[in-house]
Enzyme design. Sequence first.
Site, PDB file in Angstrom:
ATOM      1  N   PHE A  52       0.812  -1.212   0.000  1.00  0.00           N
ATOM      2  CA  PHE A  52       0.000   0.000   0.000  1.00  0.00           C
ATOM      3  C   PHE A  52       0.848   1.265   0.000  1.00  0.00           C
ATOM      4  O   PHE A  52       0.390   2.335  -0.403  1.00  0.00           O
ATOM      5  CB  PHE A  52      -0.909   0.026   1.229  1.00  0.00           C
ATOM      6  CG  PHE A  52      -0.159  -0.147   2.517  1.00  0.00           C
ATOM      7  CD1 PHE A  52       0.489   0.906   3.122  1.00  0.00           C
ATOM      8  CD2 PHE A  52      -0.079  -1.403   3.120  1.00  0.00           C
ATOM      9  CE1 PHE A  52       1.206   0.729   4.290  1.00  0.00           C
ATOM     10  CE2 PHE A  52       0.637  -1.588   4.288  1.00  0.00           C
ATOM     11  CZ  PHE A  52       1.282  -0.514   4.877  1.00  0.00           C
ATOM     12  N   GLY A  53       2.078   1.198   0.502  1.00  0.00           N
ATOM     13  CA  GLY A  53       2.904   2.374   0.680  1.00  0.00           C
ATOM     14  C   GLY A  53       3.560   2.357   2.042  1.00  0.00           C
ATOM     15  O   GLY A  53       3.998   1.302   2.509  1.00  0.00           O
ATOM     16  N   LYS A  88      -1.189   6.416   7.129  1.00  0.00           N
ATOM     17  CA  LYS A  88      -0.877   5.535   6.004  1.00  0.00           C
ATOM     18  C   LYS A  88      -0.886   6.367   4.725  1.00  0.00           C
ATOM     19  O   LYS A  88      -1.906   6.961   4.357  1.00  0.00           O
ATOM     20  CB  LYS A  88      -1.891   4.396   5.908  1.00  0.00           C
ATOM     21  CG  LYS A  88      -1.614   3.425   4.757  1.00  0.00           C
ATOM     22  CD  LYS A  88      -2.738   2.419   4.557  1.00  0.00           C
ATOM     23  CE  LYS A  88      -2.762   1.366   5.630  1.00  0.00           C
ATOM     24  NZ  LYS A  88      -3.741   0.282   5.295  1.00  0.00           N
ATOM     25  N   ASP A 138      -8.441 -10.848   4.624  1.00  0.00           N
ATOM     26  CA  ASP A 138      -6.971 -10.729   4.690  1.00  0.00           C
ATOM     27  C   ASP A 138      -6.498 -10.867   6.138  1.00  0.00           C
ATOM     28  O   ASP A 138      -5.659 -10.094   6.600  1.00  0.00           O
ATOM     29  CB  ASP A 138      -6.526  -9.399   4.093  1.00  0.00           C
ATOM     30  CG  ASP A 138      -5.071  -9.432   3.624  1.00  0.00           C
ATOM     31  OD1 ASP A 138      -4.528 -10.545   3.441  1.00  0.00           O
ATOM     32  OD2 ASP A 138      -4.476  -8.357   3.434  1.00  0.00           O
TER      33      ASP A 138
END
Length: 421
Positions: A101-102, A125, A220
Site C-alpha cells: 500500500f505504501g 498511512k 486478509d
Amino acid sequence: MTKDSKSWRPFTANCCSADDQTIFGNFSRCKTSKSDFSKNIGPLPSFRRLSFSDLSRSSSTRINEDLAQTFGPDLFDFQVSELRAITQNFSTNYLLGEGGFGTVHKGYVDENLRSSLKSQAVAVKLLNIEGLQGHREWLAEVIFLGQLRHKNLVRLIGYCCEDEERLLVYEFMPKGSLENHLFKRLAMSLPWGTRLKIAIGAAKGLAFLHGAEKPVIYRDFKTSNILLDSDFTAKLSDFGLAHMGPEGSNTHVTTRVMGTYGYAAPEYVSTGHLTTRSDIYSFGVVLLELLTGRRAMDKTRPKNEQNLVDWTRPYLSSSRRLRCIMDPRFGGQYSVKGAKEMAHLASLCTSLNPKDRPKMPAIIETLEAIQPLRDMAVACGQWPPSPKSSNKYVVYAPKGNKDSKIVVIKNSRMGVNIKSK
C-alpha cells in the site's frame, strides 16, 4: 497470490469490475445484529446510497463531499499539508512500516490541528499511487472503518483525498503488529498467556464482523494485520480487501482471488467463492503460527516444512507429538491441555471442508476456556530437553590421570554444575 499489481490511475470510467461494485452497493442495509459480539458498536450513521462505483469515478472534491455528508463528525477530513506537518514531511525517522500500500508514519495530533481532536499519537498511512493497493482499497477502508466501531478493530480517525493523494489516519498502536513479535529476531518472545489473549481479541474482532446482519468478510486475516495496543489487546487493521457477505439464499459471493498466500482458504483459491468460513481458515493458520512460532509460508525451510498447515497436520491430534512442534521459545511455559485444545481448534479451522470449520462464537468460547489452565509443560515433565544436548554428559580428565573424570550436569535454571569423580 498477491493483491492487484496494476498501477492505479485515478477516476477512470471502468475501474470497477461487476463483482467489485456489489461491495458497496447499499450500506443502509448493513445493520448490526443484536448478538453479544455486535452490541458494542455505536449507532451507525444512516447511509444514503453511497455507491462505490460512483465515488470511484468522481473528483476528489465530490468524494470529500459525499464522505463528509455520510460520516459527518465521526471522521476528520485532513489536508495533505496537515499530515505532512505532523509527520515531519513523512520523515523516515517517523516510519512505522511499509508494504504494498505504501508507508505508515507516526504523527501526533491535538486541538491545534482540529478543535475537537484530543491529543494523541496517530499512524498515517500514505498510499503509494504506483503500489499494489489503489483507490478502491483506500475507499474500502474509509467506508468499512468509518461505520464499524469495536474495541478489537483499529479506529480510523480520518482520511485525506486531495488531487491524487490518498491517506488514512488511525489510532497509534504502540506494540506494533503480531507479525513483528512472532517473527522478528530482535523482538522478545511472547509468553503463552499473551498469545492466548491476542488470539481471543482477534477472534472477537472477526466475530463482530461476521455477526452483522449482512456479514463482513475480512478476507486478509494474518499476523501483520493484527495490531497490538499498549496492553497487547489485538485490533484488526487493513480493510482494503474486506467484502460484504452473501445475502438471502446465497451461500457465497464470487470475487477475484485476493489475499496472502498461505492464509487463504483452499476453496477460495480454487473457485473464488468467498464466505465467512474463508476467514475462519485464515484464523486457524494464525493459531498455528502462535503455537509454533513459524510463518504460514516459509521458503527458507525444507520443502516438507514450508507450508505450515500441511507440515503441522500430522502433529495436532497427539499431545506427545504436539510438543515436537511447539515454539521452543516457550521453554515449556505453556499449558499442556491448553495447547492440545488450541491445536485441535486450529485443525478444525483449517479443515479442507468449510462446513467442518467452527463459527467464531464457538471459537471464542473454546479459547476463553483455555485461559485459566495452569498445567505448564515444564512442571508436568512434558517439555523435552533440547535435541542438541542432553542433561548430563562426561568430560574426561587430561592425560596422566586416566582414572579421573569430570561429570558435568547441565541445569537450565541453575547453570552448569561440575562434579568430580
